[in-house]
Design a protein around this motif. Structure first.
Motif, mmCIF file in Angstrom:
data_model
loop_
_atom_site.group_PDB
_atom_site.id
_atom_site.type_symbol
_atom_site.label_atom_id
_atom_site.label_comp_id
_atom_site.label_asym_id
_atom_site.label_seq_id
_atom_site.Cartn_x
_atom_site.Cartn_y
_atom_site.Cartn_z
ATOM 1 N N GLU A 52 8.514 -9.986 -3.461
ATOM 2 C CA GLU A 52 8.415 -11.161 -3.952
ATOM 3 C C GLU A 52 10.012 -12.215 -3.967
ATOM 4 O O GLU A 52 10.014 -13.237 -3.553
ATOM 5 N N GLU A 53 10.850 -11.207 -4.317
ATOM 6 C CA GLU A 53 12.278 -11.637 -4.231
ATOM 7 C C GLU A 53 12.752 -12.136 -2.630
ATOM 8 O O GLU A 53 13.513 -12.965 -2.533
ATOM 9 N N ASN A 54 11.850 -11.514 -1.965
ATOM 10 C CA ASN A 54 12.224 -11.575 -0.347
ATOM 11 C C ASN A 54 11.336 -12.598 0.288
ATOM 12 O O ASN A 54 11.113 -12.303 1.667
ATOM 13 N N GLY A 55 10.555 -13.429 -0.457
ATOM 14 C CA GLY A 55 9.912 -14.389 0.091
ATOM 15 C C GLY A 55 8.417 -14.206 0.270
ATOM 16 O O GLY A 55 7.616 -14.955 0.713
ATOM 17 N N GLY A 56 8.101 -12.897 -0.089
ATOM 18 C CA GLY A 56 6.542 -12.721 -0.090
ATOM 19 C C GLY A 56 5.926 -13.374 -1.228
ATOM 20 O O GLY A 56 6.307 -13.537 -2.400
ATOM 21 N N SER A 57 4.674 -13.862 -1.075
ATOM 22 C CA SER A 57 3.792 -14.414 -1.972
ATOM 23 C C SER A 57 3.065 -13.367 -3.086
ATOM 24 O O SER A 57 2.958 -12.224 -2.755
ATOM 25 N N HIS A 58 3.120 -13.823 -4.386
ATOM 26 C CA HIS A 58 2.482 -13.052 -5.459
ATOM 27 C C HIS A 58 1.160 -12.495 -4.892
ATOM 28 O O HIS A 58 0.893 -11.490 -4.979
ATOM 29 N N GLU A 59 0.391 -13.481 -4.327
ATOM 30 C CA GLU A 59 -0.878 -12.966 -4.035
ATOM 31 C C GLU A 59 -1.354 -12.277 -3.017
ATOM 32 O O GLU A 59 -1.876 -11.330 -2.891
ATOM 33 N N ALA A 60 -0.336 -11.995 -1.995
ATOM 34 C CA ALA A 60 -0.405 -11.189 -0.830
ATOM 35 C C ALA A 60 0.289 -9.971 -0.914
ATOM 36 O O ALA A 60 0.565 -9.141 -0.088
ATOM 37 N N ASN A 61 1.195 -9.436 -2.369
ATOM 38 C CA ASN A 61 1.913 -8.437 -2.756
ATOM 39 C C ASN A 61 1.243 -7.159 -2.280
ATOM 40 O O ASN A 61 0.161 -6.883 -3.326
ATOM 41 N N PRO A 62 1.576 -6.347 -1.244
ATOM 42 C CA PRO A 62 0.710 -5.064 -1.121
ATOM 43 C C PRO A 62 1.115 -4.209 -2.059
ATOM 44 O O PRO A 62 0.206 -3.078 -2.231
ATOM 45 N N PHE A 63 1.918 -4.268 -2.750
ATOM 46 C CA PHE A 63 2.644 -3.342 -3.681
ATOM 47 C C PHE A 63 1.804 -3.386 -5.127
ATOM 48 O O PHE A 63 1.918 -2.630 -5.742
ATOM 49 N N ALA A 64 1.132 -4.680 -5.234
ATOM 50 C CA ALA A 64 0.422 -5.139 -6.621
ATOM 51 C C ALA A 64 -1.006 -4.754 -6.319
ATOM 52 O O ALA A 64 -1.852 -5.179 -7.261
ATOM 53 N N SER A 65 -1.389 -4.399 -5.254
ATOM 54 C CA SER A 65 -3.051 -4.206 -4.924
ATOM 55 C C SER A 65 -3.467 -3.242 -6.098
ATOM 56 O O SER A 65 -3.065 -2.421 -6.417
ATOM 57 N N GLY A 66 -4.882 -3.286 -6.200
ATOM 58 C CA GLY A 66 -5.648 -2.286 -6.941
ATOM 59 C C GLY A 66 -5.709 -1.111 -6.234
ATOM 60 O O GLY A 66 -5.653 -0.048 -7.210
ATOM 61 N N GLU A 67 -5.785 -0.878 -5.134
ATOM 62 C CA GLU A 67 -5.601 0.345 -4.333
ATOM 63 C C GLU A 67 -4.512 1.201 -4.686
ATOM 64 O O GLU A 67 -4.579 2.409 -4.970
ATOM 65 N N ILE A 68 -3.259 0.633 -4.794
ATOM 66 C CA ILE A 68 -1.977 1.369 -5.051
ATOM 67 C C ILE A 68 -2.247 1.422 -6.543
ATOM 68 O O ILE A 68 -1.667 2.671 -6.992
ATOM 69 N N ARG A 69 -2.833 0.853 -7.679
ATOM 70 C CA ARG A 69 -3.001 1.048 -9.030
ATOM 71 C C ARG A 69 -3.972 2.382 -9.010
ATOM 72 O O ARG A 69 -3.570 3.362 -9.863
ATOM 73 N N VAL A 70 -4.943 2.482 -8.439
ATOM 74 C CA VAL A 70 -5.891 3.479 -8.413
ATOM 75 C C VAL A 70 -5.285 4.767 -7.859
ATOM 76 O O VAL A 70 -5.389 5.694 -8.458
ATOM 77 N N TYR A 71 -4.520 4.548 -6.626
ATOM 78 C CA TYR A 71 -3.762 5.866 -6.217
ATOM 79 C C TYR A 71 -2.789 6.262 -7.497
ATOM 80 O O TYR A 71 -2.749 7.558 -7.467
ATOM 81 N N LEU A 72 -2.038 5.507 -7.947
ATOM 82 C CA LEU A 72 -1.106 6.124 -8.854
ATOM 83 C C LEU A 72 -1.717 6.700 -10.139
ATOM 84 O O LEU A 72 -1.523 7.730 -10.781
ATOM 85 N N ARG A 73 -2.918 6.046 -10.395
ATOM 86 C CA ARG A 73 -3.681 6.766 -11.555
ATOM 87 C C ARG A 73 -3.991 7.979 -11.060
ATOM 88 O O ARG A 73 -4.053 8.959 -12.127
ATOM 89 N N GLU A 74 -4.639 8.256 -9.959
ATOM 90 C CA GLU A 74 -5.218 9.517 -9.552
ATOM 91 C C GLU A 74 -4.076 10.491 -9.479
ATOM 92 O O GLU A 74 -4.189 11.755 -10.025
ATOM 93 N N ILE A 75 -2.825 10.228 -8.897
ATOM 94 C CA ILE A 75 -1.765 11.127 -8.838
ATOM 95 C C ILE A 75 -1.085 11.507 -10.269
ATOM 96 O O ILE A 75 -1.133 12.543 -10.545
ATOM 97 N N ARG A 76 -1.268 10.634 -11.037
ATOM 98 C CA ARG A 76 -0.834 10.927 -12.639
ATOM 99 C C ARG A 76 -1.843 11.839 -13.058
ATOM 100 O O ARG A 76 -1.299 12.810 -13.762
ATOM 101 N N GLN A 77 -3.037 11.647 -13.012
ATOM 102 C CA GLN A 77 -4.193 12.584 -13.546
ATOM 103 C C GLN A 77 -4.150 13.729 -12.810
ATOM 104 O O GLN A 77 -3.961 14.792 -13.723
ATOM 105 N N PHE A 78 -3.961 14.135 -11.598
ATOM 106 C CA PHE A 78 -3.763 15.264 -10.976
ATOM 107 C C PHE A 78 -2.609 16.139 -11.202
ATOM 108 O O PHE A 78 -2.601 17.113 -11.737
#
Length: 179
Positions: free
Chosen positions: A114-140
């Motif tokens: 976002e600091e480098n001009g990306g929009s909050h809505e299109a931020n690929p690092f904030a997607s639900g798939e990333i959160r799910v992946y991190l949750r699975e890694i944490r649990q595993f």
């Protein structure tokens, strides 16, 4: 103006300038992570422009980083799986990135995007798939170590008494009201 006053003012303004030009440890790490991610995208065949970066690219990047990890993560077939103590003997289980490191990395990259001009809505690092992946890694990783992940209890302040009580008490009463 006296020399002492000028010197004192000059030195304080110099330190203020120095503080503004010296980035914090977090800012330095964020810039380094952003640069590294940019190099990763450029190294893809074909190279991926940042404007076409999606969460699938971020997930591939996190999997790529696993090869540089330092945390031993035992598989279910390993005799050390589920043991909280470090293994006394070597095993063939891979070294991986620790969940906490990946979570911190995603937080820094989300901010950098976002600091480098990306929009909050299109931020690929904030997607639900990333959160799910991190949750699975944490649990595993928690299961592999035999230490289940437990959420820290948040404390709320009881405004009438000013005392603190765990929010789990509040949650229980909320669930009972829905029954």
């Amino acid at each position: 103006m006296s020399d002492k006053k000028y010197f004192a003012e000059g030195s304080s303004s110099f330190s203020n300038v120095r503080q503004r030009t010296t980035p914090s440890r977090y800012e330095s790490q964020k810039r380094r992570d952003w640069t590294t991610f940019g190099h990763y995208l450029k190294s893809q065949r074909p190279p991926v422009p940042l404007s076409q970066c999606y969460c699938s690219h971020v997930l591939n990047y996190l999997r790529y980083l696993d090869q540089f990890g330092k945390t031993k993560v035992h598989h279910q077939g390993c005799i050390f799986y589920g043991q909280s103590e470090p293994s006394p003997a070597p095993c063939i289980c891979p070294l991986r990135q620790a969940w906490g490191s990946l979570d911190s990395l995603i937080g820094r990259l989300r901010a950098a995007y976002e600091e480098n001009g990306g929009s909050h809505e299109a931020n690929p690092f904030a997607s639900g798939e990333i959160r799910v992946y991190l949750r699975e890694i944490r649990q595993f990783q928690a299961n592999a170590r035999g230490l289940p992940y437990k959420k820290k209890k948040k404390k709320t302040i009881n405004q009438s008494e000013g005392s603190e009580e765990p929010s789990s008490t509040v949650r229980t009463s909320q669930f009972n009201s829905f029954s």
